[in-house]
Design a protein around this motif. Structure first.
Motif, short mmCIF file in Angstrom:
data_model
loop_
_atom_site.label_atom_id
_atom_site.label_comp_id
_atom_site.label_asym_id
_atom_site.label_seq_id
_atom_site.Cartn_x
_atom_site.Cartn_y
_atom_site.Cartn_z
N ALA A 1 -35.95 -62.34 37.26
CA ALA A 1 -37.16 -62.11 38.06
C ALA A 1 -37.72 -60.70 37.95
CB ALA A 1 -36.88 -62.43 39.53
N SER A 2 -37.00 -59.78 37.33
CA SER A 2 -37.51 -58.41 37.20
C SER A 2 -38.09 -58.13 35.82
CB SER A 2 -36.39 -57.40 37.49
OG SER A 2 -35.32 -57.56 36.56
N GLY A 3 -38.04 -59.10 34.91
CA GLY A 3 -38.54 -58.90 33.56
C GLY A 3 -40.05 -59.04 33.46
N PHE A 4 -40.56 -58.91 32.26
CA PHE A 4 -42.00 -58.95 32.01
C PHE A 4 -42.62 -60.27 32.49
CE2 PHE A 4 -45.31 -60.15 28.73
CZ PHE A 4 -46.34 -59.43 29.32
N ILE A 5 -42.06 -61.39 32.04
CA ILE A 5 -42.58 -62.69 32.47
C ILE A 5 -42.00 -63.08 33.82
CG2 ILE A 5 -42.70 -65.15 31.94
CD1 ILE A 5 -42.76 -64.44 28.99
N GLY A 6 -40.71 -62.80 34.03
CA GLY A 6 -40.07 -63.15 35.30
C GLY A 6 -40.74 -62.53 36.50
N SER A 7 -41.19 -61.29 36.37
CA SER A 7 -41.84 -60.62 37.49
C SER A 7 -43.19 -61.26 37.81
CB SER A 7 -42.02 -59.12 37.20
OG SER A 7 -42.80 -58.91 36.04
N ALA A 8 -43.87 -61.78 36.77
CA ALA A 8 -45.13 -62.49 37.01
C ALA A 8 -44.87 -63.82 37.70
CB ALA A 8 -45.86 -62.71 35.68
N VAL B 1 -49.39 -64.75 21.48
CA VAL B 1 -49.40 -63.46 22.17
C VAL B 1 -49.46 -63.70 23.67
CG1 VAL B 1 -50.67 -61.30 22.53
CG2 VAL B 1 -50.54 -62.30 20.23
N ILE B 2 -48.54 -63.09 24.40
CA ILE B 2 -48.59 -63.08 25.86
C ILE B 2 -48.59 -61.63 26.29
CG2 ILE B 2 -46.08 -63.42 26.00
CD1 ILE B 2 -46.61 -64.85 28.72
N GLU B 3 -49.57 -61.25 27.11
CA GLU B 3 -49.77 -59.85 27.43
C GLU B 3 -50.34 -59.71 28.85
OE1 GLU B 3 -52.50 -58.64 24.43
OE2 GLU B 3 -54.00 -60.13 24.99
N PRO B 4 -50.27 -58.51 29.42
CA PRO B 4 -50.89 -58.30 30.73
C PRO B 4 -52.39 -58.56 30.65
CG PRO B 4 -49.41 -56.49 30.17
CD PRO B 4 -49.57 -57.31 28.93
N GLY B 5 -52.94 -59.10 31.73
CA GLY B 5 -54.36 -59.39 31.74
C GLY B 5 -54.80 -59.83 33.11
N ILE C 1 -52.38 -65.70 25.79
CA ILE C 1 -52.44 -66.04 27.21
C ILE C 1 -52.02 -64.80 27.98
CG2 ILE C 1 -50.07 -66.88 27.36
CD1 ILE C 1 -53.09 -68.47 29.15
N SER C 2 -52.63 -64.57 29.12
CA SER C 2 -52.16 -63.46 29.96
C SER C 2 -50.89 -63.90 30.66
CB SER C 2 -53.22 -63.07 30.99
OG SER C 2 -53.31 -64.05 32.02
N GLY D 1 -52.58 -71.86 26.73
CA GLY D 1 -53.32 -70.87 25.96
C GLY D 1 -54.80 -70.94 26.28
N TYR D 2 -55.52 -69.96 25.81
CA TYR D 2 -56.97 -69.95 26.03
C TYR D 2 -57.68 -70.76 24.96
CZ TYR D 2 -55.96 -66.22 29.34
OH TYR D 2 -55.47 -65.50 30.39
#
Length: 212
Positions: free
Chosen positions: A8-15, A158-162, A185-186, A211-212
């Protein structure tokens, strides 16, 4: 719902954590460093070791669902370290009688042409090959699973902040690309799609993509 999020503290987990809390779910964050999780009235932070199946099983009992956002930690063989953790999680989930297991997958296992996965395409970046191998092998393992009610959600290439737009497409096994030929996708919209699946199951024992 009362859910647990591994990683839950990782890049995707936190989201995933932020989206779940915003929708009013009770969440237990299972992480290596609980102090990294900001306090929230609906959140319980607990330390866990994903490589210790016996201890993890005790931590996974009693939830409506368990979400898994795993990242391989091995310096020499990231894919194999990922799979060591993933196998332990599957065993722990079985032993704990987990009701539903929702897994963060990778875009590398999606098809870019009939029978050709992104990870096997000639232009796939070599530096991402190791991290992409783990989720692909995890999907193969899930497809042989006969006990757990699992779902895997794979992002685009690609998955990135957005932004959290809510405007995306869902697919199955093919990489989704937009009008410009990009696949992305963000992380916020990825989390939205995953928590949608948590609340309204539509892909039991299946992989799907966003995805978009």
């Amino acid at each position: 719902m009362n859910i647990a999020i591994i990683g839950a503290s990782g890049f995707i987990g936190s989201a995933l954590l932020a989206e779940a809390l915003a929708r009013g779910h009770r969440v237990t964050g299972l992480v290596r460093n609980p102090e990294r999780l900001a306090a929230h009235p609906q959140l319980t932070a607990r330390r866990c070791d994903v490589y210790d199946a016996k201890d993890l099983a005790a931590q996974l009992r009693g939830y409506d669902a368990v979400l898994v956002s795993l990242r391989g930690q091995g310096a020499n063989d990231v894919g194999e370290h990922y799979m060591q953790g993933f196998r332990a999680i599957l065993q722990a989930a079985r032993d704990a009688n987990v009701k539903r297991l929702l897994v963060v997958g990778g875009g590398g296992s999606l098809e870019v042409a009939p029978g050709l996965e992104l990870l096997d395409a000639p232009n796939f970046p070599e530096e991402y090959r190791g991290p992409a191998e783990g989720p692909r092998e995890a999907l193969k393992l899930l497809r042989t699973e006969t006990v757990l009610d699992w779902t895997m959600l794979c992002p685009g290439a690609v998955i990135e902040p957005g932004e959290r737009t809510g405007k995306f497409r869902l697919g199955t096994d093919q990489l989704l690309v937009d009008e410009a030929g990009e696949s992305r996708i963000s992380v916020q919209d990825f989390a939205l799609a995953m928590i949608d699946e948590l609340e309204r199951p539509a892909h039991s024992r299946k992989r799907f993509t966003v995805g978009y």
